[in-house]
Design a protein around this motif. Structure first.
Motif, PDB file in Angstrom:
ATOM      1  N   PHE A  50       0.827  -1.206   0.000  1.00 17.52           N
ATOM      2  CA  PHE A  50       0.000   0.000   0.000  1.00 17.52           C
ATOM      3  C   PHE A  50       0.864   1.260   0.000  1.00 17.52           C
ATOM      4  O   PHE A  50       2.024   1.241   0.426  1.00 17.52           O
ATOM      5  N   ILE A  51       0.274   2.315  -0.523  1.00 15.78           N
ATOM      6  CA  ILE A  51       0.917   3.625  -0.591  1.00 15.78           C
ATOM      7  C   ILE A  51       0.014   4.617   0.128  1.00 15.78           C
ATOM      8  O   ILE A  51      -1.178   4.706  -0.165  1.00 15.78           O
ATOM      9  N   LEU A  52       0.581   5.365   1.067  1.00 13.61           N
ATOM     10  CA  LEU A  52      -0.159   6.353   1.832  1.00 13.61           C
ATOM     11  C   LEU A  52       0.439   7.739   1.611  1.00 13.61           C
ATOM     12  O   LEU A  52       1.618   7.868   1.257  1.00 13.61           O
ATOM     13  N   ASP A  53      -0.371   8.776   1.815  1.00 15.20           N
ATOM     14  CA  ASP A  53       0.178  10.130   1.751  1.00 15.20           C
ATOM     15  C   ASP A  53       0.696  10.516   3.134  1.00 15.20           C
ATOM     16  O   ASP A  53       0.664   9.717   4.074  1.00 15.20           O
ATOM     17  N   ASN A  54       1.202  11.745   3.276  1.00 17.83           N
ATOM     18  CA  ASN A  54       1.832  12.127   4.542  1.00 17.83           C
ATOM     19  C   ASN A  54       0.839  12.385   5.667  1.00 17.83           C
ATOM     20  O   ASN A  54       1.238  12.736   6.778  1.00 17.83           O
ATOM     21  N   ASP A  55      -0.464  12.228   5.385  1.00 13.91           N
ATOM     22  CA  ASP A  55      -1.477  12.276   6.439  1.00 13.91           C
ATOM     23  C   ASP A  55      -1.989  10.875   6.784  1.00 13.91           C
ATOM     24  O   ASP A  55      -2.905  10.723   7.593  1.00 13.91           O
ATOM     25  N   GLY A  56      -1.419   9.863   6.137  1.00 17.45           N
ATOM     26  CA  GLY A  56      -1.831   8.491   6.395  1.00 17.45           C
ATOM     27  C   GLY A  56      -3.025   8.039   5.577  1.00 17.45           C
ATOM     28  O   GLY A  56      -3.563   6.959   5.812  1.00 17.45           O
ATOM     29  N   ASN A  57      -3.430   8.851   4.602  1.00 17.28           N
ATOM     30  CA  ASN A  57      -4.561   8.487   3.750  1.00 17.28           C
ATOM     31  C   ASN A  57      -4.139   7.496   2.679  1.00 17.28           C
ATOM     32  O   ASN A  57      -3.069   7.627   2.086  1.00 17.28           O
ATOM     33  N   ARG A  58      -4.987   6.529   2.404  1.00 16.72           N
ATOM     34  CA  ARG A  58      -4.681   5.509   1.406  1.00 16.72           C
ATOM     35  C   ARG A  58      -4.806   6.075   0.002  1.00 16.72           C
ATOM     36  O   ARG A  58      -5.797   6.687  -0.362  1.00 16.72           O
ATOM     37  N   LEU A  59      -3.761   5.836  -0.808  1.00 20.09           N
ATOM     38  CA  LEU A  59      -3.788   6.197  -2.224  1.00 20.09           C
ATOM     39  C   LEU A  59      -3.879   4.941  -3.092  1.00 20.09           C
ATOM     40  O   LEU A  59      -4.488   4.970  -4.161  1.00 20.09           O
ATOM     41  N   LEU A  60      -3.260   3.880  -2.628  1.00 19.00           N
ATOM     42  CA  LEU A  60      -3.289   2.597  -3.342  1.00 19.00           C
ATOM     43  C   LEU A  60      -3.078   1.490  -2.325  1.00 19.00           C
ATOM     44  O   LEU A  60      -2.265   1.634  -1.407  1.00 19.00           O
ATOM     45  N   SER A  61      -3.793   0.387  -2.501  1.00 15.70           N
ATOM     46  CA  SER A  61      -3.555  -0.764  -1.625  1.00 15.70           C
ATOM     47  C   SER A  61      -3.981  -2.041  -2.328  1.00 15.70           C
ATOM     48  O   SER A  61      -4.946  -2.044  -3.100  1.00 15.70           O
ATOM     49  N   LYS A  62      -3.241  -3.100  -2.044  1.00 17.29           N
ATOM     50  CA  LYS A  62      -3.586  -4.431  -2.541  1.00 17.29           C
ATOM     51  C   LYS A  62      -3.253  -5.427  -1.443  1.00 17.29           C
ATOM     52  O   LYS A  62      -2.119  -5.489  -0.973  1.00 17.29           O
ATOM     53  N   TYR A  63      -4.263  -6.219  -1.051  1.00 17.40           N
ATOM     54  CA  TYR A  63      -4.078  -7.264  -0.053  1.00 17.40           C
ATOM     55  C   TYR A  63      -4.206  -8.615  -0.747  1.00 17.40           C
ATOM     56  O   TYR A  63      -5.212  -8.891  -1.392  1.00 17.40           O
ATOM     57  N   TYR A  64      -3.159  -9.443  -0.579  1.00 21.63           N
ATOM     58  CA  TYR A  64      -3.114 -10.712  -1.298  1.00 21.63           C
ATOM     59  C   TYR A  64      -3.530 -11.897  -0.424  1.00 21.63           C
ATOM     60  O   TYR A  64      -3.795 -12.971  -0.953  1.00 21.63           O
ATOM     61  N   LEU A  68      -6.084 -12.274   6.059  1.00 22.66           N
ATOM     62  CA  LEU A  68      -5.296 -11.386   6.908  1.00 22.66           C
ATOM     63  C   LEU A  68      -6.155 -10.257   7.473  1.00 22.66           C
ATOM     64  O   LEU A  68      -6.339 -10.137   8.681  1.00 22.66           O
ATOM     65  N   TYR A  69      -6.667  -9.421   6.595  1.00 27.66           N
ATOM     66  CA  TYR A  69      -7.587  -8.344   6.980  1.00 27.66           C
ATOM     67  C   TYR A  69      -8.723  -8.351   5.962  1.00 27.66           C
ATOM     68  O   TYR A  69      -8.679  -7.638   4.966  1.00 27.66           O
ATOM     69  N   PRO A  70      -9.754  -9.148   6.194  1.00 28.63           N
ATOM     70  CA  PRO A  70     -10.785  -9.387   5.172  1.00 28.63           C
ATOM     71  C   PRO A  70     -11.701  -8.206   4.881  1.00 28.63           C
ATOM     72  O   PRO A  70     -12.302  -8.146   3.813  1.00 28.63           O
ATOM     73  N   THR A  71     -11.827  -7.255   5.804  1.00 32.72           N
ATOM     74  CA  THR A  71     -12.743  -6.137   5.577  1.00 32.72           C
ATOM     75  C   THR A  71     -11.970  -4.848   5.355  1.00 32.72           C
ATOM     76  O   THR A  71     -10.822  -4.711   5.784  1.00 32.72           O
ATOM     77  N   MET A  72     -12.621  -3.892   4.706  1.00 34.39           N
ATOM     78  CA  MET A  72     -12.005  -2.591   4.458  1.00 34.39           C
ATOM     79  C   MET A  72     -11.650  -1.900   5.772  1.00 34.39           C
ATOM     80  O   MET A  72     -10.594  -1.261   5.890  1.00 34.39           O
ATOM     81  N   LYS A  73     -12.520  -2.039   6.763  1.00 34.17           N
ATOM     82  CA  LYS A  73     -12.276  -1.402   8.059  1.00 34.17           C
ATOM     83  C   LYS A  73     -11.014  -1.955   8.709  1.00 34.17           C
ATOM     84  O   LYS A  73     -10.186  -1.202   9.237  1.00 34.17           O
ATOM     85  N   PHE A  78      -5.305  -1.328  10.147  1.00 29.84           N
ATOM     86  CA  PHE A  78      -3.925  -1.804  10.068  1.00 29.84           C
ATOM     87  C   PHE A  78      -3.023  -0.736   9.458  1.00 29.84           C
ATOM     88  O   PHE A  78      -1.941  -0.446   9.970  1.00 29.84           O
ATOM     89  N   GLU A  79      -3.463  -0.124   8.369  1.00 35.18           N
ATOM     90  CA  GLU A  79      -2.673   0.917   7.708  1.00 35.18           C
ATOM     91  C   GLU A  79      -2.446   2.115   8.629  1.00 35.18           C
ATOM     92  O   GLU A  79      -1.346   2.684   8.668  1.00 35.18           O
ATOM     93  N   ASN A  80      -3.473   2.502   9.362  1.00 28.88           N
ATOM     94  CA  ASN A  80      -3.331   3.619  10.303  1.00 28.88           C
ATOM     95  C   ASN A  80      -2.329   3.285  11.402  1.00 28.88           C
ATOM     96  O   ASN A  80      -1.523   4.137  11.804  1.00 28.88           O
TER      97      ASN A  80
END
Length: 211
Positions: A50-64, A68-73, A78-80
């Motif tokens: 995943f790629i985040l901006d400097n505020d921690g906002n998601r710009l791109l993500s891929k979970y394989y 591991l983390y089945p829901t968006m929430k 996890f990203e936060n």
């Protein structure tokens, strides 16, 4: 010092221990072997990118790994958590929630590659470097948020050429760029060009109605 054998049952007793002790030690050896096997690196090396901006906002993500983390929430939590632990750190590797995480930053972007706890950090780092170098080439070395958003199509192509379902396909950025057929002189499809295409289509529809 005694030893005896019972023919047929293959039962033995030695001075070293009883049959029960022998079974316990054998079970322990088998368990240790199973544990050793479970710690071997899997073919599915990458759990997430995943790629985040400097505020921690998601710009791109891929979970394989879907378990591991089945829901968006759960993914965003996890990203936060990862961002809060890494965005001010000088390290390149973090261990969090049973995961091995390698990362690097550029201006207002943070790039992350996630693997399991027993995964080889050097392998994950080679994926991260390939990802960063490939995207840097696409963005003409302007590795920052606005430029990334203007070239998301090319960024997704790069990610898909490097990783497929968690399996590493390529770790050489030059090979990746050749595969996506992305040359330095090519003009990627930006938001502005998309808007121009839509406006042109609207004009054509308007004139066709007037006719």
């Amino acid at each position: 010092m005694c030893s005896w054998f019972q023919v047929g049952s293959a039962r033995c007793v030695t001075a070293q221990g009883s049959p029960r002790q022998h079974r316990v030690s054998t079970a322990a050896a088998v368990a240790a072997e199973m544990d050793s096997t479970s710690l071997e690196p899997s073919l599915y090396t990458v759990k997430a990118v995943f790629i985040l901006d400097n505020d921690g906002n998601r710009l791109l993500s891929k979970y394989y790994d879907t378990e591991l983390y089945p829901t968006m929430k759960e993914q965003k939590n996890f990203e936060n958590n990862v961002f809060s632990k890494t965005h001010k750190a000088d390290n390149e590797i973090a261990f969090l929630e049973g995961m091995t995480i390698v990362y690097k930053s550029s201006i207002d972007l943070f790039f992350y590659v996630v693997g399991s706890a027993q995964e080889n950090e050097l392998m994950l780092m080679s994926v991260l470097n390939c990802l960063f170098d490939s995207i840097s080439h696409i963005l003409r070395k302007n590795v920052e948020r606005r430029c990334l958003l203007d070239n998301m199509e090319g960024v997704f192509l790069v990610v898909d050429e490097i990783i497929d379902g968690g399996v590493i396909l390529e770790s050489d950025s030059q090979q990746v760029l050749q595969k996506v057929n992305y040359r330095a002189d090519d003009n990627p499809l930006t938001e502005q060009s998309v808007a121009q295409v839509l406006q042109s289509a609207k004009e054509q529809i308007k004139w066709s109605i007037l006719k």
